[in-house]
Write an enzyme that holds these catalytic residues in place. Structure first.
Site, PDB file in Angstrom:
ATOM      1  N   ARG A  53       0.866  -1.181   0.000  1.00 36.26           N
ATOM      2  CA  ARG A  53       0.000   0.000   0.000  1.00 36.26           C
ATOM      3  C   ARG A  53       0.906   1.235   0.000  1.00 36.26           C
ATOM      4  O   ARG A  53       2.111   1.128   0.066  1.00 36.26           O
ATOM      5  CB  ARG A  53      -1.017  -0.001   1.149  1.00 36.26           C
ATOM      6  CG  ARG A  53      -0.645  -0.618   2.444  1.00 36.26           C
ATOM      7  CD  ARG A  53       0.473   0.066   3.204  1.00 36.26           C
ATOM      8  NE  ARG A  53       0.207   1.479   3.395  1.00 36.26           N
ATOM      9  CZ  ARG A  53       1.113   2.373   3.670  1.00 36.26           C
ATOM     10  NH1 ARG A  53       2.398   2.038   3.777  1.00 36.26           N
ATOM     11  NH2 ARG A  53       0.810   3.631   3.832  1.00 36.26           N
ATOM     12  N   ARG A  90      -7.525  -0.278  -6.506  1.00 36.54           N
ATOM     13  CA  ARG A  90      -7.633   0.885  -5.607  1.00 36.54           C
ATOM     14  C   ARG A  90      -7.777   2.136  -6.471  1.00 36.54           C
ATOM     15  O   ARG A  90      -6.941   2.396  -7.349  1.00 36.54           O
ATOM     16  CB  ARG A  90      -6.396   0.979  -4.700  1.00 36.54           C
ATOM     17  CG  ARG A  90      -6.271  -0.242  -3.787  1.00 36.54           C
ATOM     18  CD  ARG A  90      -5.407   0.028  -2.581  1.00 36.54           C
ATOM     19  NE  ARG A  90      -6.000   0.969  -1.676  1.00 36.54           N
ATOM     20  CZ  ARG A  90      -5.337   1.539  -0.666  1.00 36.54           C
ATOM     21  NH1 ARG A  90      -4.071   1.245  -0.464  1.00 36.54           N
ATOM     22  NH2 ARG A  90      -5.931   2.398   0.131  1.00 36.54           N
ATOM     23  N   ASP A 245      -1.644  10.893  -2.210  1.00 42.06           N
ATOM     24  CA  ASP A 245      -2.070   9.838  -3.135  1.00 42.06           C
ATOM     25  C   ASP A 245      -2.410  10.403  -4.504  1.00 42.06           C
ATOM     26  O   ASP A 245      -2.320   9.705  -5.514  1.00 42.06           O
ATOM     27  CB  ASP A 245      -3.259   9.078  -2.559  1.00 42.06           C
ATOM     28  CG  ASP A 245      -2.799   8.264  -1.364  1.00 42.06           C
ATOM     29  OD1 ASP A 245      -2.701   8.828  -0.259  1.00 42.06           O
ATOM     30  OD2 ASP A 245      -2.462   7.084  -1.557  1.00 42.06           O
ATOM     31  N   LYS A 256      -4.462  10.452   2.920  1.00 43.02           N
ATOM     32  CA  LYS A 256      -5.199   9.638   3.889  1.00 43.02           C
ATOM     33  C   LYS A 256      -6.207  10.466   4.688  1.00 43.02           C
ATOM     34  O   LYS A 256      -5.906  11.584   5.094  1.00 43.02           O
ATOM     35  CB  LYS A 256      -4.186   8.963   4.826  1.00 43.02           C
ATOM     36  CG  LYS A 256      -4.743   8.062   5.894  1.00 43.02           C
ATOM     37  CD  LYS A 256      -5.668   6.993   5.377  1.00 43.02           C
ATOM     38  CE  LYS A 256      -5.037   6.101   4.337  1.00 43.02           C
ATOM     39  NZ  LYS A 256      -6.012   5.247   3.627  1.00 43.02           N
TER      40      LYS A 256
HETATM   41  O1  MRU Z   1      -4.432   3.536   2.223  1.00 39.11           O
HETATM   42  P1  MRU Z   1      -2.939   3.632   2.132  1.00 39.11           P
HETATM   43  O2  MRU Z   1      -2.231   3.059   3.305  1.00 39.11           O
HETATM   44  O3  MRU Z   1      -2.421   3.105   0.824  1.00 39.11           O
HETATM   45  O4  MRU Z   1      -2.686   5.196   2.153  1.00 39.11           O
HETATM   46  C1  MRU Z   1      -1.394   5.710   2.075  1.00 39.11           C
HETATM   47  C2  MRU Z   1      -1.330   7.168   2.249  1.00 39.11           C
HETATM   48  O5  MRU Z   1      -2.335   7.840   2.376  1.00 39.11           O
HETATM   49  C3  MRU Z   1      -0.003   7.806   2.167  1.00 39.11           C
HETATM   50  O6  MRU Z   1       0.027   8.941   2.967  1.00 39.11           O
HETATM   51  C4  MRU Z   1       0.203   8.168   0.715  1.00 39.11           C
HETATM   52  O7  MRU Z   1       0.204   7.052  -0.115  1.00 39.11           O
HETATM   53  C5  MRU Z   1       1.275   9.045   0.363  1.00 39.11           C
HETATM   54  S1  MRU Z   1       2.882   8.678   0.768  1.00 39.11           S
HETATM   55  C6  MRU Z   1       3.725   7.647   0.039  1.00 39.11           C
END
Ligand code: MRU
Length: 375
Positions: A53, A90, A245, A256
């Site tokens: 992830r 995703r 993201d 997030k």
């Molecule tokens: O749901 P996830 O664990 O894949 O979310 C990850 C995040 O929100 C990170 O902060 C994001 O990918 C940016 S950093 C590499």
């Protein structure tokens, strides 16, 4: 980065059987478990179940997934099948589409007999580039931290950084986005300390960020998600750094869930709020983060159940809600550009605005100001 003192990446090729190996993040922080992915279906499942992830890592995993698909069947039909299967795992992180588009474009223009090698070469390049780019981006972050520390050091014994979710090396192939600069600043002997938001519901902060900071010996403290504002009001946070993201062409940042509230608190308390964004996380095709980004919704169990160790050290899952309670589980939120002090990229640091990003990435903006699409 280091695991038990040894260098480790999150995804790599198994030289013995040419499968793909991942560090299974659903087992952390309790077990370091390496899993082998033998086919594209296993890779898609690993992304969907969040064994891998974090936006940049999802991109690299998608590219390795295309390689695994080509290993079994290098037909045009299978390129399309693998592309769709991986893309739908995703929806929010743009890195997945970014990597898959590159792979599909390259593969359909390659002879069938060469496709497996071509896909592996591309996946390896995407993974190596990710590590290199995040290191470079971290150099800019480390300089920012150095500058803040120069101003603070006469009145403070440490530099307090707040981060949300996991934007460390576990979210990438190596180094991390937000945490790359933290690691590099620590190597430059800045006495730093990280406030780690636990990041409900999956606790990426408590389970992953805390684990990787401990592995690198970086002082840190886990806080509940609602504590950040209080710490900021009491002068306990010198800056916030998060990953992203998907960042839009005008600098809105999707990250997030909960990132937005941290940015509001930082804004209200005059605390700089930085976003570390490799170009692979920037969606130059869209402007308005609030209306144009699909926000992933995840399952009820992530809110209703908690996983952890009992007193005997056994891993257990417990339920924390009354039976039949209704939940709503948004994975991400959008922080409008106006709350962001600066975006840190591998090409340098810029304002969170179209003008700022355009200076660093002019090739993605047309003269008529509309963003141009990537491959
Ligand atoms: O749901 P996830 O664990 O894949 O979310 C990850 C995040 O929100 C990170 O902060 C994001 O990918 C940016 S950093 C590499």
């Amino acid at each position: 980065m280091l695991v038990n003192g040894k260098p480790q990446r999150t995804i790599w090729l198994n030289s013995e059987d040419q499968s793909v190996l991942i560090l299974d993040q659903t087992q952390l922080p309790h077990h370091v478990y390496i899993q082998s992915l033998q086919n594209v279906q296993a890779c898609a499942l690993a992304i969907a179940e969040m064994q891998v992830r974090g936006a940049p890592l999802i991109g690299a995993a998608g590219a390795y997934g295309m390689y695994l698909a080509m290993r079994e069947d290098a037909s045009d039909k299978n390129i399309d099948f693998a592309y769709e299967l991986l893309l739908k795992t995703r929806p929010t992180a743009v890195n997945l589409r970014w990597a898959l588009n590159q792979c599909r474009h390259k593969l359909i223009n390659t002879a069938i007999s060469e496709r497996m090698h071509c896909a592996l070469k591309l996946a390896t390049e995407i993974a190596d580039d990710d590590a290199r780019i995040n290191f470079q981006l971290g150099r800019y972050t480390a300089q920012i931290l150095q500058d803040i520390w120069e101003r603070r050091k006469h009145s403070a014994d440490r530099l307090n950084i707040l981060t949300h979710c996991n934007a460390g090396w576990l979210a990438t192939v190596d180094w991390g986005t937000a945490l790359s600069g933290v690691y590099q600043a620590a190597l430059n002997n800045i006495p730093l300390h990280v406030w780690v938001d636990e990041t409900r519901p999956r606790n990426q902060g408590a389970s992953l960020t805390a684990w990787e900071l401990k592995q690198q010996n970086i002082p840190h403290t886990v806080i509940v998600d609602n504590a950040g504002g209080h710490l900021m009001q009491h002068g306990q946070v010198d800056c916030c750094i998060v990953g992203t993201d998907r960042t839009t062409a005008r600098g809105d940042v999707c990250n997030k869930i909960g990132t937005y509230l941290k940015a509001l608190s930082a804004f209200d308390n005059n605390i700089p709020f930085y976003v570390a964004a490799p170009a692979s996380s920037i969606d130059f095709q869209i402007e308005n983060g609030l209306t144009e980004i699909e926000i992933e919704e995840r399952g009820h169990d992530e809110i209703a159940l908690m996983k952890g160790r009992d007193e005997q050290g056994n891993l257990v899952t417990i339920s924390i809600l009354p039976d039949n309670t209704v939940t709503k589980n948004y994975g991400f939120d959008v922080t409008p550009a106006k709350y962001i002090t600066a975006i840190i990229t591998e090409r340098g640091v810029c304002n969170a605005s179209k003008e700022g990003l355009k200076k660093l990435f002019p090739e993605h903006y047309k003269d008529n100001q509309h963003a141009e699409s990537m491959v």
